[in-house]
Scaffold this motif. Structure first.
Motif, short mmCIF file in Angstrom:
data_model
loop_
_atom_site.label_atom_id
_atom_site.label_comp_id
_atom_site.label_asym_id
_atom_site.label_seq_id
_atom_site.Cartn_x
_atom_site.Cartn_y
_atom_site.Cartn_z
N TYR A 173 0.83 -1.20 0.00
CA TYR A 173 0.00 0.00 0.00
C TYR A 173 0.87 1.26 0.00
CZ TYR A 173 -2.20 4.01 2.17
OH TYR A 173 -2.59 5.29 2.45
N ASN A 174 1.86 1.31 0.87
CA ASN A 174 2.71 2.50 0.99
C ASN A 174 3.50 2.76 -0.28
OD1 ASN A 174 3.48 4.71 2.54
ND2 ASN A 174 5.26 3.68 3.39
N LEU A 175 3.93 1.68 -0.94
CA LEU A 175 4.63 1.83 -2.21
C LEU A 175 3.70 2.43 -3.25
CD1 LEU A 175 7.27 1.23 -3.83
CD2 LEU A 175 6.23 -0.95 -4.45
N ALA A 176 2.47 1.90 -3.34
CA ALA A 176 1.50 2.43 -4.31
C ALA A 176 1.14 3.87 -4.00
CB ALA A 176 0.24 1.55 -4.31
N PHE A 177 0.93 4.17 -2.73
CA PHE A 177 0.60 5.54 -2.35
C PHE A 177 1.71 6.50 -2.74
CE2 PHE A 177 0.84 9.15 0.47
CZ PHE A 177 -0.46 9.62 0.46
#
Length: 526
Positions: free
Chosen positions: A371-375
């Motif tokens: 999630y943090n990578l995509a965000f």
């Protein structure tokens, strides 16, 4: 030897982006400070409402600081706004570092927030990025803001984590990390006037010769006769003269339908960012990871590693945003964010009912890393790139202040309610972020047109001609370099360039030797 223009503008952006480090550092450090035993002893409370306000008072200050930022930027220049903001932030940093009770801590967070609202995450620095950048590198240059925000979070996290290992019970475990947040503010306070002034601001103030000189310095190593510089100057002058006939008051943001539409889009975008759950996870990282079976020390380590993960995502955005565009990452980044939280919600529920395992805890961490990578690659940087691109010079500072205020209000809301939500509804709180990820994606698909490659001066006509339901629009996407080629050819009107501008075309811009191919001049781009 003079630096290549894009290298020079990138270095200017890096200097200005130290303002982003202020916010990134503050964003990253607070979750570690909340875990320091001496901090909690000094604050004298474990009330989740108080803890929430200690976190969110900085965001409330940032909301308050957004309006003065636009006024100072409009009347005194972007550089003066940076200097003023740096001074206010240092006052807040001193109060936080020396505080002896929760009231002083909240006051320090509030003043630091005012500085951040004016500087670190306000639009002042991003306005500078837009005004300094080549059209083909505007997204990349602005994404540098988010990259430096990530650097700030990493520095804060690892300093605080190291002190938690060596001086866990001592005041230095939280006072030193809070003191170090002032370091990036000092060069901005003292050296901001080394930045070149915005050419568009100079043009608005009637300083045309200075505007041309600034453009040449930024984009052609001082050559005022460079074809690209002359093309940019002509378009800028024409647009500023057109805007001079329009109202530049706050009411112009709402009376004009195109401006009102763009303000609405900016507010929607900024609210959508917070509803993906990023701040809830960042501010309360220790509580989040402890809820799935990890110790406090391991939870802080997990968060520190996740900050590095985020920086990699921000680097991907810098490298590809001007190739891929804005619309595609916003849509699919939110789809991925919602999917990750769907899995995280299911795993968190298992721990709440007592059936969670070590493997499930690791899986929870893994999906939040994804999630943090995509965000960081698709959502966070685009939330700052897209809003400022939309507005014309006459209303840009005012309009972006409003959209930034929306970001701060949404951020304040999440910071304030999250401790109570985690205590009261536990894993069900993640359902909010799951649903919002998918509704965000649907909203962007329906309403947000692609802005990649288009000049700042053409955005008004582009939005007027683009159907509000974007899938019905007949506008075509353009390459990131197409406009630079057209400006260098003297095509100051919006044109259709049939062969996509290539690497060879960009090199020819500064040689004045780009060969005419099949170009339909002065044909409105639809």
């Amino acid at each position: 030897m003079a630096l290549p223009p894009k290298v020079y503008t990138f270095l200017c952006a890096c200097f200005a982006a130290m303002g982003a480090m202020l916010y990134g550092y503050d964003l990253g450090v607070i979750s570690y400070v909340l875990e320091a035993p001496d901090f909690n002893k000094t604050m004298g409370t474990d009330d989740p409402d108080y803890i929430g306000f200690i976190v969110s008072s900085m965001l409330l200050g940032a909301f308050v600081g957004s309006i003065p930022a636009s006024l100072i930027a409009d009347y005194f220049s972007r550089r003066v706004a940076i200097t003023a903001a740096g001074g206010v932030f240092i006052v807040g940093g001193v109060l936080q570092t020396a505080c002896q009770n929760k009231e002083t801590m909240m006051a320090g967070r509030f003043f630091a927030g005012i500085g951040i609202g004016m500087l670190g995450n306000s639009e002042i620095i991003k306005l500078i990025f837009r005004c300094l950048a080549h059209p083909s590198a505007r997204g990349m240059l602005t994404a540098t803001f988010q990259f430096f925000l990530g650097i700030g979070a990493i520095v804060a996290g690892w300093i605080a984590y190291g002190l938690a290992q060596t001086h866990k019970e001592a005041p230095i475990a939280w006072r030193l990390p809070l003191a170090l947040q002032m370091a990036p503010a000092l060069p901005l306070l003292l050296l901001s006037f080394t930045l070149p002034e915005s050419p568009r601001w100079l043009m608005i103030k009637g300083r045309e010769a200075d505007a041309l000189r600034a453009l040449a310095r930024l984009h052609a190593q001082g050559n005022e006769n460079d074809p690209l510089v002359q093309g940019e100057f002509a378009v800028m002058k024409e647009k500023v003269e057109e805007e001079a006939l329009q109202s530049q008051s706050w009411s112009a943001l709402f009376v004009d339908k195109t401006n009102a539409r763009k303000v609405l889009y900016g507010i929607i975008l900024q609210f959508s960012v917070q509803m993906t759950g990023v701040s809830a996870i960042q501010y309360y990282a220790a509580s989040v990871y402890k809820s799935v079976g990890f110790s406090s020390n391991t939870a802080l380590l997990i968060n520190s590693i996740n900050n590095i993960n985020a920086l990699f995502g921000e680097l991907l955005c810098i490298l590809f945003v001007d190739k891929i565009g804005r619309r595609f990452p916003l849509i699919w980044g939110n789809v991925l964010a919602g999917s990750c939280f769907a899995v995280a919600t299911a795993l968190a529920k298992q721990f709440y009912v007592g059936t969670g395992s070590r493997g499930m805890g690791i899986g929870f961490v893994a999906v939040l890393y994804v999630y943090n990578l995509a965000f960081s690659a698709c959502i966070g940087p685009l939330s700052w790139i897209y809003p400022v691109e939309m507005f014309n010079t006459a209303v840009r500072a005012k309009a972006t202040s409003l959209t930034t205020m929306a970001a701060w209000i949404a951020n304040f809301m999440i910071g304030q309610v999250s401790p109570k939500a985690f205590d009261d509804i536990h894993w069900k709180y993640y359902l909010v972020f799951t649903i919002c990820g998918f509704t965000n994606a649907l909203t962007f698909w329906a309403l947000f047109p692609e802005t990649k490659g288009r000049t700042l001066e053409e955005m008004d006509s582009y939005f007027r001609e683009t159907h509000w339901f974007v899938p019905l629009s007949k506008q075509r996407n353009i390459s990131s370099r197409e406009r630079e080629v057209q400006l260098a050819q003297g095509q100051t009107d919006v044109v259709v360039h049939h062969p996509t501008a290539s690497e060879d075309a960009e090199k020819a811009l500064h040689q004045g030797g780009y060969q005419h191919e099949e170009v339909s001049r002065f044909t409105p781009l639809r």
